[in-house]
Design a protein around this motif. Structure first.
Motif, PDB file in Angstrom:
ATOM      1  N   SER A  58       0.038 -28.520 -23.976  1.00 36.29           N
ATOM      2  CA  SER A  58       1.344 -28.428 -23.313  1.00 36.29           C
ATOM      3  C   SER A  58       1.167 -28.527 -21.803  1.00 36.29           C
ATOM      4  O   SER A  58       0.068 -28.313 -21.272  1.00 36.29           O
ATOM      5  CB  SER A  58       2.024 -27.096 -23.642  1.00 36.29           C
ATOM      6  N   GLY A  59       2.284 -28.801 -21.138  1.00 35.41           N
ATOM      7  CA  GLY A  59       2.263 -28.845 -19.677  1.00 35.41           C
ATOM      8  C   GLY A  59       2.064 -27.462 -19.084  1.00 35.41           C
ATOM      9  O   GLY A  59       1.490 -27.313 -18.004  1.00 35.41           O
ATOM     10  N   THR A  60       2.555 -26.459 -19.771  1.00 37.58           N
ATOM     11  CA  THR A  60       2.315 -25.100 -19.306  1.00 37.58           C
ATOM     12  C   THR A  60       0.818 -24.831 -19.300  1.00 37.58           C
ATOM     13  O   THR A  60       0.265 -24.308 -18.322  1.00 37.58           O
ATOM     14  CB  THR A  60       3.050 -24.095 -20.222  1.00 37.58           C
ATOM     15  N   ASN A  63      -0.967 -26.843 -16.470  1.00 33.19           N
ATOM     16  CA  ASN A  63      -0.746 -26.206 -15.163  1.00 33.19           C
ATOM     17  C   ASN A  63      -1.552 -24.923 -15.029  1.00 33.19           C
ATOM     18  O   ASN A  63      -2.181 -24.666 -14.003  1.00 33.19           O
ATOM     19  CB  ASN A  63       0.735 -25.850 -14.973  1.00 33.19           C
ATOM     20  N   HIS A  84       8.504 -24.682 -11.815  1.00 31.78           N
ATOM     21  CA  HIS A  84       8.188 -24.360 -13.213  1.00 31.78           C
ATOM     22  C   HIS A  84       7.015 -23.389 -13.305  1.00 31.78           C
ATOM     23  O   HIS A  84       7.046 -22.426 -14.072  1.00 31.78           O
ATOM     24  CB  HIS A  84       7.875 -25.658 -13.962  1.00 31.78           C
ATOM     25  N   GLU A  89       6.829 -20.204 -16.690  1.00 33.66           N
ATOM     26  CA  GLU A  89       5.561 -20.155 -17.421  1.00 33.66           C
ATOM     27  C   GLU A  89       5.155 -18.720 -17.738  1.00 33.66           C
ATOM     28  O   GLU A  89       3.971 -18.376 -17.795  1.00 33.66           O
ATOM     29  CB  GLU A  89       4.484 -20.972 -16.666  1.00 33.66           C
ATOM     30  N   GLU A 136       5.793 -29.793  -7.209  1.00 35.51           N
ATOM     31  CA  GLU A 136       6.360 -30.308  -8.460  1.00 35.51           C
ATOM     32  C   GLU A 136       7.055 -31.635  -8.142  1.00 35.51           C
ATOM     33  O   GLU A 136       7.830 -31.715  -7.188  1.00 35.51           O
ATOM     34  CB  GLU A 136       7.368 -29.276  -8.982  1.00 35.51           C
ATOM     35  N   ASN A 140      12.237 -30.268 -11.441  1.00 35.77           N
ATOM     36  CA  ASN A 140      13.129 -29.993 -12.560  1.00 35.77           C
ATOM     37  C   ASN A 140      14.419 -29.328 -12.065  1.00 35.77           C
ATOM     38  O   ASN A 140      15.517 -29.873 -12.228  1.00 35.77           O
ATOM     39  CB  ASN A 140      12.342 -29.106 -13.545  1.00 35.77           C
ATOM     40  N   ASP A 169       2.258 -30.334 -10.223  1.00 33.24           N
ATOM     41  CA  ASP A 169       2.886 -30.258 -11.537  1.00 33.24           C
ATOM     42  C   ASP A 169       3.702 -31.539 -11.678  1.00 33.24           C
ATOM     43  O   ASP A 169       4.842 -31.624 -11.227  1.00 33.24           O
ATOM     44  CB  ASP A 169       3.769 -29.010 -11.631  1.00 33.24           C
ATOM     45  N   ALA A 171       4.906 -32.973 -14.398  1.00 40.09           N
ATOM     46  CA  ALA A 171       5.471 -33.072 -15.753  1.00 40.09           C
ATOM     47  C   ALA A 171       6.278 -34.368 -15.883  1.00 40.09           C
ATOM     48  O   ALA A 171       6.202 -35.047 -16.900  1.00 40.09           O
ATOM     49  CB  ALA A 171       6.355 -31.865 -16.042  1.00 40.09           C
ATOM     50  N   ARG A 172       7.039 -34.689 -14.818  1.00 40.93           N
ATOM     51  CA  ARG A 172       7.833 -35.929 -14.799  1.00 40.93           C
ATOM     52  C   ARG A 172       7.381 -36.843 -13.664  1.00 40.93           C
ATOM     53  O   ARG A 172       8.192 -37.560 -13.079  1.00 40.93           O
ATOM     54  CB  ARG A 172       9.324 -35.616 -14.700  1.00 40.93           C
ATOM     55  N   CYS A 197       2.920 -34.692 -18.104  1.00 41.54           N
ATOM     56  CA  CYS A 197       3.355 -34.431 -19.479  1.00 41.54           C
ATOM     57  C   CYS A 197       3.543 -35.745 -20.230  1.00 41.54           C
ATOM     58  O   CYS A 197       4.135 -36.685 -19.705  1.00 41.54           O
ATOM     59  CB  CYS A 197       4.684 -33.666 -19.489  1.00 41.54           C
ATOM     60  N   ASN A 199       4.932 -35.272 -23.331  1.00 43.60           N
ATOM     61  CA  ASN A 199       5.978 -34.814 -24.256  1.00 43.60           C
ATOM     62  C   ASN A 199       7.374 -34.834 -23.643  1.00 43.60           C
ATOM     63  O   ASN A 199       8.325 -34.351 -24.242  1.00 43.60           O
ATOM     64  CB  ASN A 199       5.638 -33.396 -24.751  1.00 43.60           C
ATOM     65  N   LYS A 200       7.519 -35.389 -22.422  1.00 45.30           N
ATOM     66  CA  LYS A 200       8.850 -35.483 -21.785  1.00 45.30           C
ATOM     67  C   LYS A 200       9.312 -36.939 -21.906  1.00 45.30           C
ATOM     68  O   LYS A 200       9.456 -37.431 -23.015  1.00 45.30           O
ATOM     69  CB  LYS A 200       8.756 -35.014 -20.332  1.00 45.30           C
ATOM     70  N   SER A 208      -0.190 -32.923 -22.801  1.00 47.80           N
ATOM     71  CA  SER A 208      -0.219 -33.068 -21.353  1.00 47.80           C
ATOM     72  C   SER A 208      -1.640 -33.399 -20.950  1.00 47.80           C
ATOM     73  O   SER A 208      -2.572 -33.196 -21.738  1.00 47.80           O
ATOM     74  CB  SER A 208       0.215 -31.774 -20.680  1.00 47.80           C
TER      75      SER A 208
HETATM   76  C1  LIG Z   1       8.395 -29.234 -19.077  1.00 45.79           C
HETATM   77  C2  LIG Z   1       7.719 -28.898 -17.808  1.00 45.79           C
HETATM   78  C3  LIG Z   1       6.410 -28.386 -17.790  1.00 45.79           C
HETATM   79  C4  LIG Z   1       5.575 -28.123 -19.021  1.00 45.79           C
HETATM   80  O1  LIG Z   1       6.247 -27.811 -20.143  1.00 45.79           O
HETATM   81  P1  LIG Z   1       5.641 -27.670 -21.621  1.00 45.79           P
HETATM   82  O2  LIG Z   1       6.878 -27.491 -22.402  1.00 45.79           O
HETATM   83  O3  LIG Z   1       4.749 -26.492 -21.594  1.00 45.79           O
HETATM   84  O4  LIG Z   1       4.901 -28.928 -21.948  1.00 45.79           O
HETATM   85  C5  LIG Z   1       5.844 -28.144 -16.560  1.00 45.79           C
HETATM   86  N1  LIG Z   1       6.499 -28.381 -15.430  1.00 45.79           N
HETATM   87  C6  LIG Z   1       7.740 -28.882 -15.402  1.00 45.79           C
HETATM   88  C7  LIG Z   1       8.397 -29.159 -14.104  1.00 45.79           C
HETATM   89  C8  LIG Z   1       8.401 -29.141 -16.596  1.00 45.79           C
HETATM   90  O5  LIG Z   1       9.650 -29.625 -16.555  1.00 45.79           O
END
Ligand SMILES: *Cc1c(COP(=O)(O)O)cnc(C)c1O
Length: 338
Positions: A58-60, A63, A84, A89, A136, A140, A169, A171-172, A197, A199-200, A208
């Motif tokens: 996962s992205g969590t 990170n 995030h 987290e 980031e 988000n 981070d 993720a996107r 990530c 998974n986004k 991730s």
């Molecule tokens: C979704 C997200 C993550 C990681 O999310 P996981 O659901 O753990 O994969 C990390 N940072 C940002 C900014 C996100 O939007």
């Protein structure tokens, strides 16, 4: 079937992605023997021009491993107050790294080099040791806002001059690369570590990737095992990541167009007081004081449109791979009649 704008994490693997997964060559990744994971890690590192990469569930986790490998207990991490790593987290920076956060109020999630400079603690036994800055991109809670490269470069200089590490981070991050027509290797040169990530927006069910120097990723691999993230034949999942990196990057522009179309429909609604500038695939609309975002989300749900009331004053739409132009059309007609 409801049209789901709650998050870009809700996508299901497409038939060709599933086929790539079914056909994956796999092995035991804790032994370093999963060819699909090894391939995904070297593809990602190659894309960003970084030495090494680590596949994470996962992205969590990517990170949190990233932060753990840059800090010691008692350190302080500088990040934006809605980031995030700080708010979503589970207190992980404290839990996993024993470090505390210096949360800085930015502009739609983005902080400046001056703010970083002003947040660095002096070398004084009373004070926590500032060791890391986390950015980031896209942000988000900033409504998918993107950093200007020049702003990141200035933050990089402050980090270099003050012995701080710089983590992204991302993720996107692929959304930012597409929206700004930016160059992935520039990010690889600018950050000490990057988490992206799959998974986004890229549409994978899981995954991730953390990237950095070979020595850093060697340490990260150890920490991933400690965190319980050492997986075995996860090449079935990594194959989805390989497929996504090959096929799903440039189409993110379509998600960004869809987000702008939805924002344009929302703009005319009397209950919307403001919309954050739409730069990528996220639309955050402020709802005026006489309406409850939860009720607006419920009214949309009754018409088959799923969104999230992300705060007592805001609703959020996120566009993604499973949203077609027809679905955007349907959503716009529902919004117009609301
Ligand atoms: C979704 C997200 C993550 C990681 O999310 P996981 O659901 O753990 O994969 C990390 N940072 C940002 C900014 C996100 O939007």
């Amino acid at each position: 079937m409801a049209i789901d704008f709650r998050s870009d994490t809700v996508t299901r693997p497409t038939p060709p992605m599933l086929r790539a997964m079914m056909e994956a060559e796999v092995g035991d990744d804790v032994f370093g023997e999963d060819p699909s994971i090894n391939r995904l890690e070297s593809m990602a590192a190659g894309l960003f021009g970084m030495e090494a990469a680590l596949y994470c569930p996962s992205g969590t986790m990517s990170n949190q491993i990233g932060i753990k490998c840059h800090t010691q207990p008692g350190d302080e991490v500088i990040c934006e107050k809605s980031s995030h790593v700080y708010i979503y987290e589970g207190g992980g920076i404290a839990f996993n790294s024993g470090s505390q956060v210096r949360a800085v109020e930015g502009d739609r999630g983005r902080i400046t080099a001056e703010q970083v400079m002003a947040s660095i603690n002096p070398d004084d036994v009373h004070r926590a040791r500032t060791s890391l800055v986390c950015l980031e991109n896209t942000c988000n809670r900033g409504g998918g806002s993107c950093y200007d490269a020049a702003q990141i470069e200035e933050i990089r200089m402050v980090c270099l001059q003050n012995g701080l590490r710089l983590h992204l981070d991302g993720a996107r991050l692929f959304n930012a690369l597409v929206a700004r027509n930016e160059d992935a290797p520039w990010y690889g040169r600018t950050f000490d570590s990057i988490s992206v990530c799959l998974n986004k927006g890229l549409g994978c069910p899981i995954g991730s990737i953390l990237m950095g120097t070979a020595a850093y990723i060697r340490q990260a691999r150890r920490v991933r095992k400690v965190f319980g993230g050492g997986m075995r034949q996860a090449g079935f999942m990594a194959a989805a990541g390989i497929y996504a990196l090959q096929h799903n990057l440039s189409r993110l522009a379509e998600d960004h167009l869809h987000a702008k179309q939805i924002a344009a429909a929302l703009e005319n609604k009397p209950f919307v007081s403001r919309i954050m500038p739409v730069e990528t695939n996220i639309v955050i609309a402020d709802i005026d004081a006489s309406h409850d975002p939860k009720q607006i989300a419920a009214a949309l749900r009754d018409k088959g449109i799923l969104v999230i009331a992300i705060s007592p004053t805001q609703i959020r739409f996120v566009t993604h791979l499973d949203i077609s132009p027809e679905m955007v059309g349907t959503a716009i007609r529902v919004i117009e009649k609301l």
